[in-house]
Design an enzyme around this catalytic site. Structure first.
Site, PDB file in Angstrom:
ATOM      1  N   LYS A  60       0.878  -1.183   0.000  1.00  0.00           N
ATOM      2  CA  LYS A  60       0.000   0.000   0.000  1.00  0.00           C
ATOM      3  C   LYS A  60       0.911   1.227   0.000  1.00  0.00           C
ATOM      4  CE  LYS A  60      -4.247   1.301   2.369  1.00  0.00           C
ATOM      5  NZ  LYS A  60      -5.066   1.592   1.211  1.00  0.00           N
TER       6      LYS A  60
HETATM    7  N1  PMP Z   1      -7.633  -2.013  -3.055  1.00  0.00           N
HETATM    8  C1  PMP Z   1      -7.073  -0.798  -2.887  1.00  0.00           C
HETATM    9  C2  PMP Z   1      -6.245  -0.244  -3.991  1.00  0.00           C
HETATM   10  C3  PMP Z   1      -7.268  -0.091  -1.696  1.00  0.00           C
HETATM   11  O1  PMP Z   1      -6.721   1.114  -1.528  1.00  0.00           O
HETATM   12  C4  PMP Z   1      -8.081  -0.652  -0.688  1.00  0.00           C
HETATM   13  C5  PMP Z   1      -8.324   0.099   0.585  1.00  0.00           C
HETATM   14  N2  PMP Z   1      -7.342  -0.149   1.532  1.00  0.00           N
HETATM   15  C6  PMP Z   1      -8.620  -1.923  -0.896  1.00  0.00           C
HETATM   16  C7  PMP Z   1      -8.378  -2.587  -2.094  1.00  0.00           C
HETATM   17  C8  PMP Z   1      -9.396  -2.622   0.174  1.00  0.00           C
HETATM   18  O2  PMP Z   1      -8.524  -3.059   1.161  1.00  0.00           O
HETATM   19  P1  PMP Z   1      -8.946  -3.199   2.686  1.00  0.00           P
HETATM   20  O3  PMP Z   1     -10.142  -4.061   2.720  1.00  0.00           O
HETATM   21  O4  PMP Z   1      -7.783  -3.830   3.346  1.00  0.00           O
HETATM   22  O5  PMP Z   1      -9.231  -1.817   3.170  1.00  0.00           O
END
Ligand code: PMP
Length: 328
Positions: A179
């Protein structure tokens, strides 16, 4: 500056709490080893992360349970583990342990004494003030921000999405699995293209043309009662909510499959929904001007949404392990 989530991108089942908003500058943040008012948490414009996007972050939600008078942080462990992995991808070492990180996050939230839903963002960032794009031989620091975040929209509405003309950055270019702050410019292109064309969200394809995810949410489709989501090797963020949805489905007896999804499969499937910390559970009712199923929210998305929103507020004892109560 953080912004509230845009309308059309999130849904919630619980009634809104009155906001006890206070000036952003007065919120307490963790910054370079101390708890300080947010207004004092400042970095130089020469900070490497500011110049090159060399940082990683997490978005975590805290849900206020008015009956139990508790603020529950959702999937704290999973988020601190993922940010440590993202930091590793960015060649950061000497990181706090997952336990240490979890307690810094909790302490930041505790010091703000919230009585409402919150958004929490820890971030490791390359803090050296230096010109020169690279990952190595740079210091890093940690910050944690926590802020009220209680914008509710109508879960019944569903969202309209369009296939983005921008592709997801591939693992061999900029790993979506990490991320990484700079990587979010890719999502910004997609989100703006979708919104400026009158849609709520973008469907993003991998470089080889498979559906990967939305701009900041993972993708699920339902065909003939089977829940399907792309594999982690299709350039997705390994979503925490994605994993939770798969376990809710398993517990509810809904069959699931992890496999690549073609763009045109979204046009013929029965249901589509997005999930993520920010969007929570967002059923999709239209893809590229084609109604999903009969254009209304389908039974699998509805069932899983109801279970999800009950679980995150702490009303389903079997999912209590998802939550960490903020100490007082
Ligand atoms: N894909 C992306 C690119 C994101 O930024 C997010 C948000 N964090 C998600 C998927 C969903 O991930 P999560 O369920 O861990 O928030």
């Amino acid at each position: 500056m953080l912004t509230q989530q845009p309308s059309g991108s999130a849904a919630a089942a619980a009634p809104a709490q009155p906001s006890q908003s206070r000036p952003t500058e007065e919120l307490i943040a963790y910054f370079e080893g101390a708890y300080v008012p947010l207004g004092e948490a400042k970095v130089s414009i020469m900070t490497h992360a500011f110049m090159y996007g060399t940082a990683t972050f997490e978005g975590i939600r805290g849900y206020w349970n008015a009956n139990q008078q508790e603020l529950y942080v959702l999937f704290l462990r999973e988020h601190v583990e993922r940010i440590r992995n993202s930091a590793k991808i960015l060649l950061m070492d000497d990181l706090p342990s997952a336990d240490e990180l979890a307690s810094i996050v909790l302490e930041t939230v505790r010091r703000n004494d919230f009585r409402e839903d919150v958004y929490i963002r820890p971030s490791f960032y390359k803090s050296t003030k230096a010109i020169g794009v690279r990952l190595h031989h740079l210091d890093h620091e940690l910050y944690v921000i926590a802020t009220p975040f209680g914008n509710y929209i109508d879960i019944e509405k569903g969202v309209r999405i369009m296939t983005s003309s921008w592709r997801r950055n591939a693992d061999e270019a900029l790993p979506a699995r990490g991320k990484i702050v700079g990587g979010y410019v890719n999502m910004a292109f997609q989100k703006s293209e979708a919104e400026l064309n009158g849609f709520d969200e973008a469907l993003v394809l991998t470089p080889d043309g498979h559906a990967s995810e939305a701009s900041a949410a993972n993708l699920f489709v339902v065909r003939d009662g089977v829940l399907i989501t792309p594999p982690v090797s299709d350039d997705i963020l390994e979503g925490v909510t994605r994993r939770a949805i798969l376990s809710l489905a398993r517990d509810a007896g809904v069959a699931s499959e992890i496999r690549s999804i073609d763009r045109s499969e979204l046009y013929v499937c029965d249901e589509v929904f997005l999930c993520g910390t920010g969007v929570q559970m967002s059923p999709v009712v239209e893809v590229d001007h084609r109604p999903v199923g009969d254009g209304r929210i389908g039974p699998v998305a509805r069932l899983l949404s109801e279970r999800y929103f009950a679980a995150v507020r702490g009303t389903l004892p079997e999912y209590r392990s998802w939550l960490t109560a903020v100490p007082r």
